[in-house]
Scaffold this active site. Structure first.
Site, PDB file in Angstrom:
ATOM      1  N   LYS A   1       0.308  -1.076   0.526  1.00  0.00           N
ATOM      2  CA  LYS A   1      -0.026   0.254   0.021  1.00  0.00           C
ATOM      3  C   LYS A   1       0.861   1.402  -0.101  1.00  0.00           C
ATOM      4  CE  LYS A   1      -1.359   1.383   4.492  1.00  0.00           C
ATOM      5  NZ  LYS A   1      -1.154   2.551   4.583  1.00  0.00           N
ATOM      6  N   ASN A   2       1.705   1.562   0.937  1.00  0.00           N
ATOM      7  CA  ASN A   2       2.414   2.639   1.483  1.00  0.00           C
ATOM      8  C   ASN A   2       3.787   2.515   0.095  1.00  0.00           C
ATOM      9  OD1 ASN A   2       0.851   3.495   3.405  1.00  0.00           O
ATOM     10  ND2 ASN A   2       2.793   2.052   4.539  1.00  0.00           N
TER      11      ASN A   2
ATOM     12  N   ARG B   1      -4.217  10.586   3.943  1.00  0.00           N
ATOM     13  CA  ARG B   1      -3.451  12.201   3.891  1.00  0.00           C
ATOM     14  C   ARG B   1      -2.087  12.187   2.668  1.00  0.00           C
ATOM     15  NH1 ARG B   1       0.271  13.678   7.276  1.00  0.00           N
ATOM     16  NH2 ARG B   1       2.420  13.239   7.671  1.00  0.00           N
TER      17      ARG B   1
ATOM     18  N   CYS C   1      -5.431  11.653  12.132  1.00  0.00           N
ATOM     19  CA  CYS C   1      -5.619  10.562  12.136  1.00  0.00           C
ATOM     20  C   CYS C   1      -5.911   9.703  13.701  1.00  0.00           C
ATOM     21  CB  CYS C   1      -5.443   9.374  10.897  1.00  0.00           C
ATOM     22  SG  CYS C   1      -4.373   8.705  10.971  1.00  0.00           S
TER      23      CYS C   1
ATOM     24  N   ARG D   1       0.205  14.268  12.756  1.00  0.00           N
ATOM     25  CA  ARG D   1       0.354  14.034  11.676  1.00  0.00           C
ATOM     26  C   ARG D   1       0.286  15.265  10.482  1.00  0.00           C
ATOM     27  NH1 ARG D   1      -1.781   8.488   9.279  1.00  0.00           N
ATOM     28  NH2 ARG D   1       0.378   8.544   8.486  1.00  0.00           N
TER      29      ARG D   1
ATOM     30  N   ASP E   1       4.135   0.251  11.829  1.00  0.00           N
ATOM     31  CA  ASP E   1       2.861  -0.219  11.549  1.00  0.00           C
ATOM     32  C   ASP E   1       2.794  -2.107  12.118  1.00  0.00           C
ATOM     33  OD1 ASP E   1       3.296   1.538   8.360  1.00  0.00           O
ATOM     34  OD2 ASP E   1       2.562   1.985  10.391  1.00  0.00           O
TER      35      ASP E   1
ATOM     36  N   ILE F   1       7.138   6.955  17.468  1.00  0.00           N
ATOM     37  CA  ILE F   1       6.571   7.861  16.140  1.00  0.00           C
ATOM     38  C   ILE F   1       5.080   8.315  16.197  1.00  0.00           C
ATOM     39  CG2 ILE F   1       6.439   6.771  13.330  1.00  0.00           C
ATOM     40  CD1 ILE F   1       9.199   6.292  14.604  1.00  0.00           C
TER      41      ILE F   1
ATOM     42  N   ARG G   1      -8.278  -0.572   4.718  1.00  0.00           N
ATOM     43  CA  ARG G   1      -7.877   0.567   3.354  1.00  0.00           C
ATOM     44  C   ARG G   1      -6.669  -0.127   3.440  1.00  0.00           C
ATOM     45  NH1 ARG G   1      -8.241   6.425   6.124  1.00  0.00           N
ATOM     46  NH2 ARG G   1      -6.172   6.486   4.783  1.00  0.00           N
TER      47      ARG G   1
HETATM   48  C1  EPZ Z   1       3.732   6.982   6.556  1.00  0.00           C
HETATM   49  O1  EPZ Z   1       3.283   7.901   6.818  1.00  0.00           O
HETATM   50  C2  EPZ Z   1       3.356   5.637   5.893  1.00  0.00           C
HETATM   51  N1  EPZ Z   1       2.393   5.950   5.430  1.00  0.00           N
HETATM   52  C3  EPZ Z   1       2.923   5.147   7.938  1.00  0.00           C
HETATM   53  O2  EPZ Z   1       1.933   4.293   7.403  1.00  0.00           O
HETATM   54  C4  EPZ Z   1       3.966   5.046   8.524  1.00  0.00           C
HETATM   55  O3  EPZ Z   1       3.533   4.297   9.718  1.00  0.00           O
HETATM   56  C5  EPZ Z   1       4.750   6.043   8.522  1.00  0.00           C
HETATM   57  O4  EPZ Z   1       5.353   6.585   6.995  1.00  0.00           O
HETATM   58  C6  EPZ Z   1       5.888   5.472   8.936  1.00  0.00           C
HETATM   59  O5  EPZ Z   1       7.149   4.233   8.613  1.00  0.00           O
HETATM   60  C7  EPZ Z   1       2.450   6.160   4.035  1.00  0.00           C
HETATM   61  O6  EPZ Z   1       3.269   5.749   3.766  1.00  0.00           O
HETATM   62  C8  EPZ Z   1       0.429   6.011   3.679  1.00  0.00           C
HETATM   63  P1  EPZ Z   1       6.589   9.981   8.770  1.00  0.00           P
HETATM   64  P2  EPZ Z   1       3.906   9.324   7.444  1.00  0.00           P
HETATM   65  O7  EPZ Z   1       6.641  11.494   7.126  1.00  0.00           O
HETATM   66  O8  EPZ Z   1       4.578   9.703   5.617  1.00  0.00           O
HETATM   67  C9  EPZ Z   1       6.172  13.512  11.912  1.00  0.00           C
HETATM   68  C10 EPZ Z   1       0.394   2.836   7.882  1.00  0.00           C
HETATM   69  O9  EPZ Z   1      -0.339   1.944   8.623  1.00  0.00           O
HETATM   70  N2  EPZ Z   1       5.800  14.648  11.478  1.00  0.00           N
HETATM   71  O10 EPZ Z   1       7.466   9.524   8.322  1.00  0.00           O
HETATM   72  O11 EPZ Z   1       2.884   9.946   7.581  1.00  0.00           O
HETATM   73  C11 EPZ Z   1       4.330  12.259  12.552  1.00  0.00           C
HETATM   74  O12 EPZ Z   1       3.050  13.453  12.828  1.00  0.00           O
HETATM   75  C12 EPZ Z   1       0.800   3.541   8.343  1.00  0.00           C
HETATM   76  O13 EPZ Z   1       0.752   2.218   6.425  1.00  0.00           O
HETATM   77  C13 EPZ Z   1       6.145  15.379  11.801  1.00  0.00           C
HETATM   78  O14 EPZ Z   1       5.987  15.718  12.516  1.00  0.00           O
HETATM   79  O15 EPZ Z   1       4.922   9.148   8.057  1.00  0.00           O
HETATM   80  C14 EPZ Z   1       4.998  11.363  12.926  1.00  0.00           C
HETATM   81  O16 EPZ Z   1       5.091  11.380  14.444  1.00  0.00           O
HETATM   82  C15 EPZ Z   1       0.165   4.708   8.991  1.00  0.00           C
HETATM   83  N3  EPZ Z   1       6.921  16.262  10.256  1.00  0.00           N
HETATM   84  C16 EPZ Z   1       6.294  10.816  12.456  1.00  0.00           C
HETATM   85  O17 EPZ Z   1       6.873  11.994  11.462  1.00  0.00           O
HETATM   86  C17 EPZ Z   1       6.081  16.620   8.944  1.00  0.00           C
HETATM   87  O18 EPZ Z   1       6.344  17.330   8.144  1.00  0.00           O
HETATM   88  C18 EPZ Z   1       6.391   9.743  11.082  1.00  0.00           C
HETATM   89  O19 EPZ Z   1       5.658  10.571  10.083  1.00  0.00           O
HETATM   90  C19 EPZ Z   1       6.137  15.053   8.542  1.00  0.00           C
HETATM   91  C20 EPZ Z   1       5.520  13.779   9.332  1.00  0.00           C
END
Ligand code: EPZ
Length: 418
Positions: free
Chosen positions: A22-23, A92, A116, A121, A304, A326, A396
């Site tokens: 998915k990701n 998202r 969410c 996020r 995840d 995270i 999803r």
């Molecule tokens: C991706 O989310 C995945 N989603 C998430 O999977 C996964 O948990 C995550 O990466 C970490 O591996 C998709 O790929 C669609 P991040 P993403 O940016 O891009 C903070 C699932 O269950 N952050 O690494 O949102 C944020 O708040 C989903 O499949 C900032 O502070 O991950 C979070 O605490 C859930 N500022 C942390 O980083 C930013 O600009 C991780 O976010 C961006 C993120």
């Protein structure tokens, strides 16, 4: 509304494959607007998130054609748009298309993505990167106004290794003039796969999978054919399902290297785990031993898979601590597991679990994607029947989770929920 009815007590066994990631698919669909000739993407998981993302691309003029799990998408003629806000807020990663789209169409408006149930996020690191590349992106009443002339390469330091921000900047930088470096970049397998896809379009990227990624912008990116790799989170989920039922489960046609953290934790919990390059087999004892889990950016334990693992630890021997570093509130599964008889004390982002002999089947509610998966797994080992509601969250990220569990011998079915 659908729900999943699971009758516990079956040991899982057998060999399964899992759908495309998915990701990775969502990351590739964010990048697709950069391709000025048609792209054929194979093995796309047919789940609500990918279908919504394709609809969003169509609102900018993309032409998409599904052939089963293969998707042909033509972004040669794109135009500016302001996609429907409700649709944008459904996923998202709608936001992750902003950079590639504005590089192609010059300006657009897009509603801010929703947070969410697992956390706020924010997208501040995405914006930091886009601004560094010269894009103008401002929030105007919940809608981002974005515009860009020619993007210019830049040095971007990420305060934290955000997977989304790394993807977003890598895409936008692919067509910027000059060289961009991303320091403290995310190292998740999704980043490596996205870099492969962008390279297939003609991008010049190096360092993916490390914390320093270098992108040399090119004038134009063309179409290609790309196969989405297997979903590492689905694979991890089903391996944990096998382990917690005292079963023997093989997931094949995957990249076993992506399972290193899960494999090591299952071994630590007492399971035998065999790996080849493209498969992982777990052969578990009647009962796992409790272990401690702390989620970390890759190659640490994947956030995840934290919730499915917590379900397994509810019936392990002894105590476990599961610490989520995270996301600030990835704990929606905990009160529902407690309804099934789990012995859990939650303190902030940590769950202190003492394994019980048996969980009792109950009516439980999925609050988010991976919490829903965790409740399905708990149902596998609970006495009696478990009804998991709100399974749209599970749909999803898992294409028919009940079908996969049934393939492994579980008694799981999708039912109409009153
Ligand atoms: C991706 O989310 C995945 N989603 C998430 O999977 C996964 O948990 C995550 O990466 C970490 O591996 C998709 O790929 C669609 P991040 P993403 O940016 O891009 C903070 C699932 O269950 N952050 O690494 O949102 C944020 O708040 C989903 O499949 C900032 O502070 O991950 C979070 O605490 C859930 N500022 C942390 O980083 C930013 O600009 C991780 O976010 C961006 C993120």
């Amino acid at each position: 509304m659908d729900a999943l009815l699971i009758k516990g007590g079956k040991r899982l066994s057998g060999v399964i494959e899992v759908a495309g990631s998915k990701n990775i698919a969502l990351a590739v669909l964010s990048a697709v607007p950069l391709a000025q000739t048609p792209v054929l993407i194979r093995n796309v998981p047919v789940i609500s998130d990918t279908q919504i993302k394709v609809q969003l691309l169509e609102s900018f003029g993309a032409k998409a054609e599904w052939q089963g799990s293969d998707l042909r998408i033509d972004c040669s003629e794109l135009h500016s748009a302001e996609p429907d806000e409700d649709m944008v807020r459904l996923i998202r990663t709608s936001f992750y298309m902003l950079g590639p789209l504005v590089a192609r169409v010059g300006s657009l408006r897009m509603a801010a993505p929703g947070g969410c149930k697992i956390g706020a996020r924010p997208v501040d690191l995405h914006l930091k990167g886009l601004h560094a590349l010269g894009a103008k992106v401002e929030l105007d009443g919940g809608v981002y106004e974005a515009s860009a002339g020619v993007l210019r390469g830049s040095e971007v330091y990420l305060d934290m290794p955000s997977a989304g921000a790394t993807q977003h900047i890598m895409c936008a930088a692919s067509m910027a003039r000059g060289v961009t470096t991303i320091q403290n970049a995310a190292m998740e397998p999704e980043i490596v796969a996205l870099a492969e896809f962008l390279t297939s379009l003609g991008a010049k990227i190096s360092g993916q999978g490390s914390s320093l990624i270098t992108i040399e912008g090119v004038e134009q990116l063309g179409g290609s054919e790309y196969k989405i790799p297997a979903d590492r989170i689905q694979a991890g989920t089903f391996l944990i399902a096998g382990a917690m039922t005292g079963g023997n489960v093989t997931v094949k046609e995957i990249n076993a290297d992506d399972q290193t953290a899960v494999v090591n934790k299952l071994r630590e919990a007492g399971a035998e785990v065999e790996t080849t390059e493209t498969s992982v087999t777990v052969n578990a004892p009647n009962r796992l031993n409790g272990v401690n889990i702390k989620t970390m950016p890759h190659p640490g334990f994947p956030t995840d898979v934290q919730q499915p693992m917590a379900a397994a630890l509810c019936v392990a021997n002894g105590a476990s601590v599961v610490e989520e570093t995270i996301y600030e509130s990835r704990t929606g599964h905990l009160p529902e597991l407690s309804r099934m008889g789990a012995n859990i004390r939650q303190e902030g982002r940590s769950a202190f679990i003492v394994g019980v002999d048996k969980l009792r089947g109950a009516k439980v509610q999925a609050s988010d994607l991976r919490a829903g998966a965790a409740l399905c797994l708990a149902g596998l080992v609970a006495e009696g029947e478990t009804l998991v509601q709100n399974i749209h969250w599970i749909d999803r990220g898992y294409d028919s989770i009940e079908r996969k569990l049934t393939e492994l011998g579980a008694d799981a079915s999708r039912v109409q929920d009153s």
